[in-house]
Write a protein that holds these residues in place. Structure first.
Motif: not given
Length: 314
Positions: A146-147, A151, A156, A163, A245-246, A249-250, A252-253
């Protein structure tokens, strides 16, 4: 030597009998993923976009076709298979675990009178148990996949190893299991409906036609219908899983629009409903249903074909 050969052959047959279901499940998952990965990428991008998926609202993605074209223009053909390697590992791991659990449940539950007399219930319960087990062991690969899809281009994670190492370093083991609760909550009923519908159609049709085995086209049709019905029923939980799941991780997007910040499954469902209305819970449903129908149909088709080939060799 003459005595040992029959014994060796018998041991080999016993081994194949025990492992043919999980092997066929893992291999069919591998083949199916290869065909459906672009649709999965589109579905995930839609699920993670907070803006409405329609024109004239400033959203990055406005339809399934537009998303496909934009991803190809911005990221090339490789962009459509983003996250394919962890996706393949996910499919193989999930397929192996799912069919191993389903096969064992189906074997042992027949000894119980109720399950033996009610095959529809046996398939539904067995599917739910199998789906929950398969997803529990495959969730880390689902998080990584998902990541990768989510990304920004050239940002990312650089590889699967990077990862896993980064998630463990920054988020701990818990990071690899983000979204596990909605994952299992979604996949258990999804697999239950999928296996139940698939076997219901096959058993009723073969009985009506007086056939012992189903034709290939019926397997494909039954699998496709079961996938579409199952995915539609549990879709909000699938969307919630992807959004959980993200988390963390925000950064990187940043080129896909707004990011959602949430603390858990129910908080994510509440925020999605409050900010995006009821339709937000079904964002990305079109590519998801197309993908799920294709994936389920091919999944069962490949599985039955592989089992048939193995049985002929025994």
């Amino acid at each position: 030597m003459e005595r040992r050969q029959p014994i060796a052959r018998e041991e080999t047959q016993k081994w194949f009998t025990q492992f043919k279901a999980p092997f066929a499940g893992g291999f069919s998952g591998f083949l199916t993923r290869a065909f459906t990965q672009p649709l999965d990428c589109i579905k995930v991008r839609h699920q993670l976009q907070l803006e409405p998926i329609k024109k004239d609202v400033g959203a990055k993605y406005t339809s399934t076709l537009q998303t496909l074209v934009m991803m190809f223009k911005e990221e090339g053909i490789r962009g459509l298979w983003k996250g394919h390697v962890p996706g393949q590992i996910l499919s193989i791991t999930y397929g192996f675990g799912q069919f191993a659990a389903y096969d064992q449940f189906n074997r042992h539950s027949r000894k119980i009178k109720f399950f033996n007399e009610h095959s529809d219930v046996r398939h539904i319960v067995g599917g739910g148990v199998a789906g929950a087990f398969g997803m529990s062991i495959a969730t880390p690969f689902d998080v990584v996949r998902t990541r990768f899809i989510a990304q920004d281009h050239n940002r990312g994670y650089r590889s699967i190893a990077d990862a896993f190492a980064t998630i463990l370093r920054l988020e701990g083991p818990r990071g690899l299991f983000r979204g596990l609760v909605p994952s299992v909550s979604a996949i258990a009923p999804n697999a239950a409906i999928q296996f139940g519908t698939y076997n219901f159609i096959l058993e009723r049709y073969t009985k009506f036609m007086g056939q012992e085995t189903a034709a290939r086209h019926l397997i494909l049709i039954s699998g496709t219908m079961s996938g579409i019905i199952a995915k539609t029923c549990i879709y909000p939980l699938d969307l919630t899983k992807k959004r959980l799941q993200i988390q963390h991780f925000q950064n990187n997007r940043t080129t896909f629009g707004k990011n959602i910040m949430t603390t858990g499954m129910f908080d994510c469902l509440r925020k999605t409903f409050m900010e995006e209305s009821f339709s937000g819970l079904y964002k990305g449903l079109t590519p998801a249903v197309i993908k799920s129908g294709m994936m389920s149909g091919l999944y069962f088709f490949f599985y039955e074909e592989i089992i048939t080939i193995i049985n002929k060799r025994l």
